[in-house]
Enzyme design. Structure first.
Site, short mmCIF file in Angstrom:
data_model
loop_
_atom_site.label_atom_id
_atom_site.label_comp_id
_atom_site.label_asym_id
_atom_site.label_seq_id
_atom_site.Cartn_x
_atom_site.Cartn_y
_atom_site.Cartn_z
N HIS A 126 0.45 -1.52 -0.01
CA HIS A 126 0.38 0.62 0.15
C HIS A 126 0.95 0.80 0.39
CE1 HIS A 126 -3.98 2.22 0.56
NE2 HIS A 126 -3.12 2.89 1.52
N ASP A 162 -14.17 4.92 8.83
CA ASP A 162 -12.75 4.89 7.53
C ASP A 162 -13.54 6.51 6.68
OD1 ASP A 162 -9.98 5.52 7.02
OD2 ASP A 162 -10.61 5.10 4.97
N ARG A 176 -12.21 14.51 7.92
CA ARG A 176 -11.47 15.04 8.10
C ARG A 176 -10.65 16.05 6.65
NH1 ARG A 176 -7.46 10.26 7.72
NH2 ARG A 176 -6.59 11.30 7.31
N SER A 212 -6.56 5.34 9.73
CA SER A 212 -6.90 4.78 8.29
C SER A 212 -6.44 4.21 7.34
CB SER A 212 -7.12 6.39 7.43
OG SER A 212 -8.13 6.94 6.29
N LYS A 260 -7.62 -0.25 6.48
CA LYS A 260 -8.39 -0.65 5.37
C LYS A 260 -7.03 -2.00 4.88
CE LYS A 260 -8.40 3.51 3.53
NZ LYS A 260 -8.04 4.58 3.59
N1 URA Z 1 -4.92 7.56 2.40
C1 URA Z 1 -5.82 6.50 3.21
O1 URA Z 1 -6.35 5.95 3.00
N2 URA Z 1 -6.41 7.47 4.45
C2 URA Z 1 -5.35 8.60 4.93
O2 URA Z 1 -5.81 9.12 6.14
C3 URA Z 1 -4.55 9.16 4.02
C4 URA Z 1 -4.33 8.79 2.79
#
Ligand code: URA
Length: 440
Positions: A82, A161, A168, A183, A187
């Site tokens: 990621h 999220d 946010r 965040s 995931k």
């Molecule tokens: N990517 C994400 O999935 N979340 C964040 O807070 C920043 C980048």
């Protein structure tokens, strides 16, 4: 329990207990706690931070707000990767086939582009017919049969999220290290892979603008992954310049294909070799050194390219495009920025480069806006390069002539030129594992 007390506790720098975190996340998802109170708490977290215990609790609770994917139906060790976001990041499209060609398993759920960063799913959808929405059984079947599949992340992964990120985004709390860590890791944990390689980008096109913040974020994400029982390591990579030459959709897929043929740009090839080797080593395929050799071999003998073609075919796409990239549609309009003097490129504003790609149509200005698969930018010259009069600095592509005209103005603002040569920066800056930091 009162949300007021939770906000007040964090405002004073206190450590939130697990039940307090659970209370605010559950209450927010259910609609019992209003946006304005959660906004206040997010801002308090922004300023006061979170301890490792709070962060692991927050991440797990966010992950558990939706489905936790059970990948046990896929044989072997599943390794995920990621990136925290960047411009020209087509890494998954090259790395996943290399890993699969060497016997690793990649069952990956990726996202779409939003803001100035592109998304793997949009890029893959530029291959005619390629489907990113597949039933779970089909996804498992593909990974079991060929070792890789990349699909879109379903809405049921970490819905907390999704809701928090949207808040946010409008409360200036996106660039908070603990909130980014929770965040992303919520995931990743919900997506079910056994091992995780992270790419924490750093520079003008990244959330993290300096090395100290990038290391802090990387360490926090590694600690969360390990705390959740997933072996996790992170690279810190340079996003002061776009990655590779292409930023867009089909032009990035073409660049990933060229890299799998051994003709990729130097910086992108370096990232692919290292990420693939780390993922393979985590999957128990050998030492990092052995895995680098394995990855190189998969490119030399064409097996990685074949893996990409197999995945494209199994996901409904036209595999002929992988072997013959001239089939990809080209943008009807293009603009070559030709240098009118002899100069050095001294700096690039990578975020501005990404925003220019969005203006061209390659990304989304708002969620759900359509994407122009043919739009994008090729950065023929980047920071540290010398440009002679008549050299092409960058080329822009779009299906909309008006967008091209606007973008040709903005791309020039993204470059700083000067008479003094500046040193080319490293592509990989550091590698962070549970008990080690290696600076490159
Ligand atoms: N990517 C994400 O999935 N979340 C964040 O807070 C920043 C980048």
């Amino acid at each position: 329990m009162l949300m007021y007390d939770i906000i007040d506790k964090k405002k004073k720098g206190g450590e939130l207990a697990k039940d307090e975190i659970e209370y605010f996340i559950t209450g927010y998802i259910n609609g019992d706690i209003p946006d304005y109170q959660v906004s206040a708490l997010l801002m308090a977290i922004y300023y006061k931070g979170m301890s490792d215990t709070e962060l692991l609790d927050l991440t797990n609770i966010m992950a558990e707000s939706g489905d936790i994917v059970d990948l046990s139906g896929i044989d072997g060790i599943k390794v995920d990767k990621h990136s925290t976001g960047g411009v020209g990041d087509k890494t998954t499209i090259a790395v996943a086939p290399v890993v699969a060609a060497c016997g690793g398993k990649v069952a990956k759920m990726s996202g779409r582009g939003l803001g100035f960063t592109g998304g793997t799913i949009d890029k893959l959808e530029s291959i005619p017919g390629f489907k990113t929405l597949l039933p779970k059984e089909k996804f498992f079947e593909i990974v079991n049969s060929i070792g890789l599949s990349v699909i879109g992340q379903s809405g049921s992964i970490a819905p907390a999220d999704k809701k928090l990120y949207a808040l946010r985004d409008v409360t200036a709390t996106v660039d908070s290290i603990p909130l980014i860590a929770a965040s992303i890791m919520s995931k990743k944990i919900a997506s079910g892979s056994d091992k995780i390689i992270l790419d924490v980008t750093m520079g003008t096109g990244a959330f993290m603008k300096n090395i100290d913040n990038a290391i802090t974020l990387a360490k926090k994400m590694v600690a969360i992954g390990e705390g959740a029982g997933r072996e996790t390591a992170a690279y810190i990579t340079n996003m002061d310049i776009p990655l590779g030459i292409a930023a867009g959709n089909n032009i990035e897929v073409i660049e990933a294909i060229e890299t799998l043929k051994g003709n990729g740009p130097e910086d992108f090839t370096e990232i692919c070799r290292n990420f693939s080797a780390s993922m393979l080593s985590m999957a128990g395929k050998g030492s990092r050194k052995e895995c680098i050799k394995m990855a190189d071999r998969a490119i030399e003998d064409g097996s990685a390219l074949c893996k990409l073609a197999e995945m494209v075919k199994m996901q409904g796409g036209d595999e002929r495009y992988i072997y013959n990239t001239s089939l990809f549609e080209k943008a009807p309009y293009s603009y070559k920025w030709v240098s009118e003097s002899d100069v050095y490129i001294t700096k690039m504003d990578t975020e501005q480069c990404g925003r220019t790609a969005v203006i061209l149509g390659a990304g989304r200005e708002v969620k759900d806006s359509p994407v122009d698969f043919n739009a994008g930018i090729k950065f023929y010259k980047k920071t540290g390069d010398f440009v002679k009069t008549g050299d092409v600095v960058a080329e822009l592509y779009s299906s909309d002539k008006e967008k091209l005209n606007a973008a040709s103005y903005y791309i020039k603002k993204a470059y700083k030129m000067g008479s003094t040569k500046v040193k080319k920066e490293k592509t990989i800056i550091a590698y962070i594992s549970k008990d080690n930091i290696i600076k490159y």
